[in-house]
Enzyme design. Structure first.
Site, mmCIF file in Angstrom:
data_model
loop_
_atom_site.group_PDB
_atom_site.id
_atom_site.type_symbol
_atom_site.label_atom_id
_atom_site.label_comp_id
_atom_site.label_asym_id
_atom_site.label_seq_id
_atom_site.Cartn_x
_atom_site.Cartn_y
_atom_site.Cartn_z
ATOM 1 N N SER A 30 14.728 -3.554 13.234
ATOM 2 C CA SER A 30 13.707 -2.956 12.407
ATOM 3 C C SER A 30 12.346 -2.975 13.070
ATOM 4 O O SER A 30 12.024 -2.112 13.868
ATOM 5 C CB SER A 30 13.697 -3.702 11.069
ATOM 6 O OG SER A 30 12.636 -3.341 10.273
ATOM 7 N N ASP A 43 10.938 -4.258 22.716
ATOM 8 C CA ASP A 43 11.034 -2.855 23.100
ATOM 9 C C ASP A 43 10.880 -1.998 21.845
ATOM 10 O O ASP A 43 11.286 -2.406 20.754
ATOM 11 C CB ASP A 43 12.401 -2.556 23.711
ATOM 12 C CG ASP A 43 12.541 -3.046 25.145
ATOM 13 O OD1 ASP A 43 11.707 -3.859 25.595
ATOM 14 O OD2 ASP A 43 13.508 -2.626 25.817
ATOM 15 N N HIS A 55 10.789 -11.519 22.061
ATOM 16 C CA HIS A 55 10.274 -12.514 23.000
ATOM 17 C C HIS A 55 8.865 -12.971 22.610
ATOM 18 O O HIS A 55 8.247 -12.435 21.702
ATOM 19 C CB HIS A 55 10.287 -11.933 24.413
ATOM 20 C CG HIS A 55 11.674 -11.669 24.925
ATOM 21 N ND1 HIS A 55 12.246 -12.405 25.937
ATOM 22 C CD2 HIS A 55 12.616 -10.758 24.547
ATOM 23 C CE1 HIS A 55 13.474 -11.958 26.170
ATOM 24 N NE2 HIS A 55 13.713 -10.953 25.334
#
Length: 294
Positions: free
Chosen positions: A261, A100, A157
């Site tokens: 980060s 995300d 992921h």
């Protein structure tokens, strides 16, 4: 020298940049890591609540929706999501986004050079800790850089099915990472501490890099656990043979940031085409399309 098309930073912005060079990056990061591990009951819950409110964290996506369910800030920060919160694209010719966040940069690798921000680029060799042979594999390839803000889900992921070939821990600076500093600190992403993961996939060799930053307490992978701390002063490398091969599936969790980060993906030339909707600043989520097989 700054790009002529860019606005020159203001006085206060110049101070902010200068502070990045003089602040005790490591000690701030160690202190943040220690604080994030503490279990102070209602005090911890109150701090988490303030953080979630300030950064507009969507708690309804989390498996645990109540602040009181998190014993420490670290536990909150790497909170797992409900299974239905992220849908993994099922197209077998598509690679999905690993994290995300927002697209910091993406596009074509010019020979062995990647764009960090307008006016700043950095080399593949520097990013890959001086591994010239690995860098050659990605000449004229494609890349995507995702910036994870404090509000974002901080587990990472897999874009596709893959077999782990190599992992490299690279010690480095701990500059803060955000769009503003990317524009004003040269080679930032190739200077910061990072974990480089090299995979064999049906889309060719793929690299996925977790980049650390100030107060990134640790980075971990599902196969090796916490990589840092302890922090080393030397590059460390792990290779994985057929006997010790780590197989990961598309959409499967591969790692996490405890305060996070940036994630960088590298693809070989003529193997994939980045999705048309990806551009600087575009918000992205795990499972959405990153690229298609050529």
């Amino acid at each position: 020298m700054y790009n002529a098309e860019k606005k020159q930073p203001t006085y206060w912005q110049r101070l902010k940049i200068a502070f990045q060079y003089v602040m005790p990056q490591l000690y701030l990061t160690l202190a943040a890591g220690w604080l994030a591990k503490q279990k102070w009951g209602s005090v911890t819950h109150f701090i988490i609540k303030l953080f979630a409110k300030k950064y507009h964290v969507n708690m309804q996506e989390a498996e645990k929706t109540e602040f009181k369910d998190y014993a420490s800030f670290n536990e909150f920060f790497i909170r797992p999501l409900k299974s239905e919160a992220r849908k993994i694209d099922e197209n077998p010719t598509a690679l999905c986004l690993p994290a995300d966040g927002r697209i910091s940069q993406c596009g074509h690798i010019e020979q062995q050079t990647l764009l960090q921000a307008k006016g700043h680029s950095f080399s593949l060799v520097d990013l890959l800790a001086g591994d010239t042979e690995l860098a050659k594999e990605f000449e004229h390839g494609e890349f995507a850089t995702i910036y994870l803000s404090p509000r974002d889900y901080h587990r990472v992921h897999m874009p596709c099915d893959a077999t782990l070939r190599k992992m490299i821990y690279v010690p480095g600076d701990l500059f803060s990472v955000n769009p503003f500093l990317n524009e004003h600190i040269p080679n930032l992403l190739a200077r910061n501490e990072r974990v480089i993961c090299v995979f064999d996939t049906e889309f060719g060799t793929m690299v996925q890099i977790l980049v650390g930053a100030t107060i990134t307490a640790s980075m971990s992978t599902v196969w090796a656990g916490i990589i840092n701390p302890p922090r080393s002063t030397e590059v460390k490398e792990w290779t994985y043979s057929d006997e010790s091969a780590v197989q990961l599936r598309k959409g499967q969790e591969m790692g996490a940031f405890q305060l996070g980060s940036t994630v960088i993906n590298l693809f070989q030339a003529d193997k994939v085409e980045l999705a048309n909707h990806l551009d600087v600043g575009v918000p992205v989520r795990v499972g959405e399309v990153l690229a298609y097989k050529k």
